[in-house]
Design a protein around this motif. Structure first.
Motif, short mmCIF file in Angstrom:
data_model
loop_
_atom_site.label_atom_id
_atom_site.label_comp_id
_atom_site.label_asym_id
_atom_site.label_seq_id
_atom_site.Cartn_x
_atom_site.Cartn_y
_atom_site.Cartn_z
N ALA A 284 0.83 -1.21 0.00
CA ALA A 284 0.00 0.00 0.00
C ALA A 284 0.87 1.26 0.00
N LYS A 285 1.92 1.26 0.79
CA LYS A 285 2.80 2.43 0.83
C LYS A 285 3.48 2.64 -0.52
N ARG A 286 3.89 1.55 -1.14
CA ARG A 286 4.60 1.68 -2.42
C ARG A 286 3.66 2.03 -3.56
N ASP A 287 2.49 1.39 -3.61
CA ASP A 287 1.58 1.57 -4.75
C ASP A 287 0.69 2.80 -4.63
N LEU A 288 0.34 3.18 -3.39
CA LEU A 288 -0.60 4.30 -3.20
C LEU A 288 0.12 5.61 -2.91
N GLY A 289 1.31 5.51 -2.33
CA GLY A 289 2.14 6.69 -2.12
C GLY A 289 1.44 7.82 -1.42
N SER A 293 -4.02 7.66 3.16
CA SER A 293 -4.32 8.54 4.30
C SER A 293 -4.57 7.78 5.60
N SER A 294 -4.99 6.53 5.52
CA SER A 294 -5.19 5.73 6.73
C SER A 294 -4.95 4.27 6.41
N CYS A 295 -4.43 3.55 7.39
CA CYS A 295 -4.25 2.11 7.24
C CYS A 295 -4.44 1.47 8.61
N GLU A 296 -5.57 0.80 8.79
CA GLU A 296 -5.95 0.22 10.07
C GLU A 296 -5.94 -1.31 9.99
N LEU A 324 -8.34 -1.85 6.89
CA LEU A 324 -9.15 -0.75 6.37
C LEU A 324 -8.17 0.27 5.80
N VAL A 325 -8.20 0.41 4.49
CA VAL A 325 -7.26 1.30 3.80
C VAL A 325 -8.05 2.45 3.19
N GLU A 326 -7.63 3.68 3.49
CA GLU A 326 -8.29 4.86 2.95
C GLU A 326 -7.31 5.65 2.10
N THR A 327 -7.79 6.15 0.95
CA THR A 327 -7.01 7.05 0.13
C THR A 327 -7.73 8.39 0.02
N SER A 328 -6.95 9.47 -0.03
CA SER A 328 -7.50 10.82 -0.15
C SER A 328 -6.67 11.60 -1.16
N GLY A 329 -7.33 12.11 -2.18
CA GLY A 329 -6.61 12.85 -3.20
C GLY A 329 -7.49 13.88 -3.88
N SER A 330 -7.01 14.42 -4.98
CA SER A 330 -7.74 15.49 -5.68
C SER A 330 -8.26 15.07 -7.05
N ASN A 331 -7.84 13.89 -7.51
CA ASN A 331 -8.25 13.42 -8.83
C ASN A 331 -8.79 12.01 -8.69
N HIS A 334 -7.45 9.26 -11.16
CA HIS A 334 -6.06 8.92 -10.85
C HIS A 334 -5.99 8.04 -9.60
N ASP A 335 -6.74 8.42 -8.57
CA ASP A 335 -6.70 7.66 -7.32
C ASP A 335 -7.26 6.25 -7.50
N GLU A 336 -8.36 6.15 -8.23
CA GLU A 336 -8.96 4.84 -8.43
C GLU A 336 -8.04 3.92 -9.25
N GLU A 337 -7.33 4.49 -10.19
CA GLU A 337 -6.38 3.70 -10.97
C GLU A 337 -5.28 3.13 -10.07
N LYS A 338 -4.74 3.97 -9.19
CA LYS A 338 -3.70 3.50 -8.27
C LYS A 338 -4.24 2.47 -7.30
N LEU A 339 -5.45 2.72 -6.77
CA LEU A 339 -6.04 1.80 -5.81
C LEU A 339 -6.34 0.46 -6.46
N ASN A 340 -6.87 0.47 -7.67
CA ASN A 340 -7.17 -0.78 -8.37
C ASN A 340 -5.90 -1.58 -8.65
#
Length: 505
Positions: A284-289, A293-296, A324-331, A334-340
């Protein structure tokens, strides 16, 4: 999937559970002085003349004297400690706090500052008969500047209400806690609270721009600032962040609030082993960068407790571990591509066994509710020994298995969950009622084990009353001595939150 109405009902049930714990006399914990054999300090006792003075600067309705009104202020959230304060004061302004402390210092009357009283280490309630000074009515928001991203408010503002207020300006609070519906920002700052956003925004030492604090003698220190860069001598604000009301009474805070993210996604994942959890976190740290925003992490026992207590349903089938992994961004795209990419790769590698992903705000709240209600759910067992510790990630979860072997069937439930992103584990050991024998089996073992791994005995909830004798396991004697010197300089009569943080002599 849970409905938003059910989430609101969960919060209501949690509040009701806390209220019942205060009102049911049969459930009252032993007095702290009896359970922990504490000796009262050399402080004056409150007289009618003292009450008369308090009523001269506060309306009578803000001076609580009846036991039915003061009882809830004497008991902590976990029902671990109980004082017997006969006076609760509810100021509205800094000037009133200053007048109260000046008088108490002259009379050598001990004071217990109190916010939302959601702490887990007994730091916000009296040990004996200290006067409780509550910030409940100090709830004014003074300014929100969307250009600089700063919030100025009184210390009694409830965290969730601040979140709602800054969100209207396109900002977000850098702090988010399960107790946000009742905890006060002053208490958050006083304990240097962490929460689920620390991975993204860091702790409050970085987010708090300034504070206003009242010293024990009534002197008001205006250390407020709206700038992230203010390199003018000693940063005195840091003395009050994490000092738990022992050095001064926080009355105002200024906080940097980052711009709210436009795109938020939450993934709830099922895994077979803790080793898979670690490898998934690294992925997650490598792929989501920058959007992570959260990793529980939650073990099955903890999630089952939350599901059963509030009649919830997990969005995926049972597994030994969940993330539980959360991502927070502005695009969003772009975010969904990285998450997928992260999810597909981790599933192909056999790390993630099942999962669900959503960017729907209501469903995001539903998933977070599964995690945030665990603490309240465990209280249904009767009594819970809670441990908030920082541990190296390779050994992060092993203390749960160690305690299961150590305690066997003496405990009703042993589970672990917490902020994997910043190595903060919440170890929970429940029983039907408080047991001194069980307590001795758990402590000091948990803290000594943490110390051997060079972890912290308190990751985010402070030292309070419960951990003072174990402070030496995370701080050397020279550091503790210096803390004592600062305390004596700031509060010579020791009236501010006595018996807390520093070891008792």
């Amino acid at each position: 999937m849970l409905s938003s109405l059910r989430v609101r009902n969960i919060v209501w049930k949690q509040a009701s559970l806390i209220k019942r714990s205060y009102n049911a006399s049969a459930q009252l914990p032993d007095l702290t002085k009896d359970r922990y054999q504490v000796k009262r300090g050399d402080y004056s006792q409150v007289t009618d003349a003292d009450v008369g003075f308090f009523q001269s600067i506060l309306e009578n309705s803000r001076v609580l004297l009846d036991e039915s009104d003061t009882q809830s202020y004497n008991i902590d959230f976990m029902k671990s400690v109980r004082g017997f304060s006969r006076v609760v004061l509810k100021p509205k302004t800094t000037e009133e706090v200053s007048g109260i402390l000046r008088y108490c210092n002259d009379r050598k009357l001990a004071v217990c500052p109190q916010g939302g009283n959601t702490g887990l280490v007994g730091g916000s309630v009296p040990v004996f008969d200290e006067i409780v000074v509550s910030t409940q009515l100090m709830n004014r928001i003074d300014n929100i500047d969307e250009l600089s991203g700063t919030l100025e408010c009184q210390s009694g503002c409830i965290l969730e209400q601040l979140e709602q207020a800054v969100s209207e300006k396109g900002l977000c609070m850098p702090l988010d806690l399960g107790a946000k519906g009742s905890c006060h920002i002053g208490g958050n700052v006083s304990t240097n609270a962490g929460g689920i956003r620390l991975l993204r925004y860091g702790n409050l030492h970085g987010s708090v721009l300034g504070v206003e604090a009242v010293k024990a003698d009534g002197t008001v220190l205006d250390l407020m600032s709206n700038f992230k860069k203010d390199n003018t001598g000693y940063h005195l604000k840091h003395m009050f962040i994490g000092s738990e009301g022992t050095l001064g009474f926080l009355t105002k805070v200024s906080i940097f609030c980052p711009t709210a993210s436009r795109a938020i996604n939450v993934a709830f994942l099922g895994l077979e082993s803790y080793d898979a959890v670690l490898k998934t976190f690294l992925a997650a740290k490598r792929d989501l960068g920058e959007i992570l925003s959260s990793c529980e992490m939650i073990d099955q026992e903890a999630l089952d407790c939350s599901l059963n207590a509030f009649n919830l349903r997990s969005p995926i089938t049972p597994f030994p571990f969940y993330m539980l992994v959360e991502t927070s961004g502005s695009n969003g795209a772009h975010d969904e591509e990285k998450l997928n990419y992260f999810l597909e790769t981790s599933m192909n590698n056999g790390l993630i066994q099942d999962g669900t992903v959503t960017n729907n705000p209501t469903k995001i709240k539903d998933i977070w509710a599964l995690r945030e209600q665990i603490g309240a759910a465990i209280l249904r067992d009767g009594y819970c020994f809670k441990y908030d510790i920082s541990l190296p990630l390779p050994q992060f979860y092993e203390i749960v298995d160690i305690m299961k072997k150590r305690l066997g069937n003496q405990a009703r439930r042993i589970c672990g969950y917490g902020h994997l992103g910043d190595a903060n584990l919440h170890l929970n050991i429940s029983s039907s009622e408080y047991s001194a024998d069980l307590h001795k089996q758990i402590e000091p073992f948990v803290y000594e084990h943490t110390s051997t791994l060079r972890g912290s005995i308190s990751a985010e909830h402070g030292i309070g009353f419960m951990k003072t004798k174990y402070l030496k396991l995370s701080k050397n004697q020279q550091a503790i001595d210096l803390m004592g010197e600062v305390k004596r300089m700031m509060d010579p009569n020791g009236i501010l939150n006595p018996y807390k943080v520093l070891p008792r002599l």
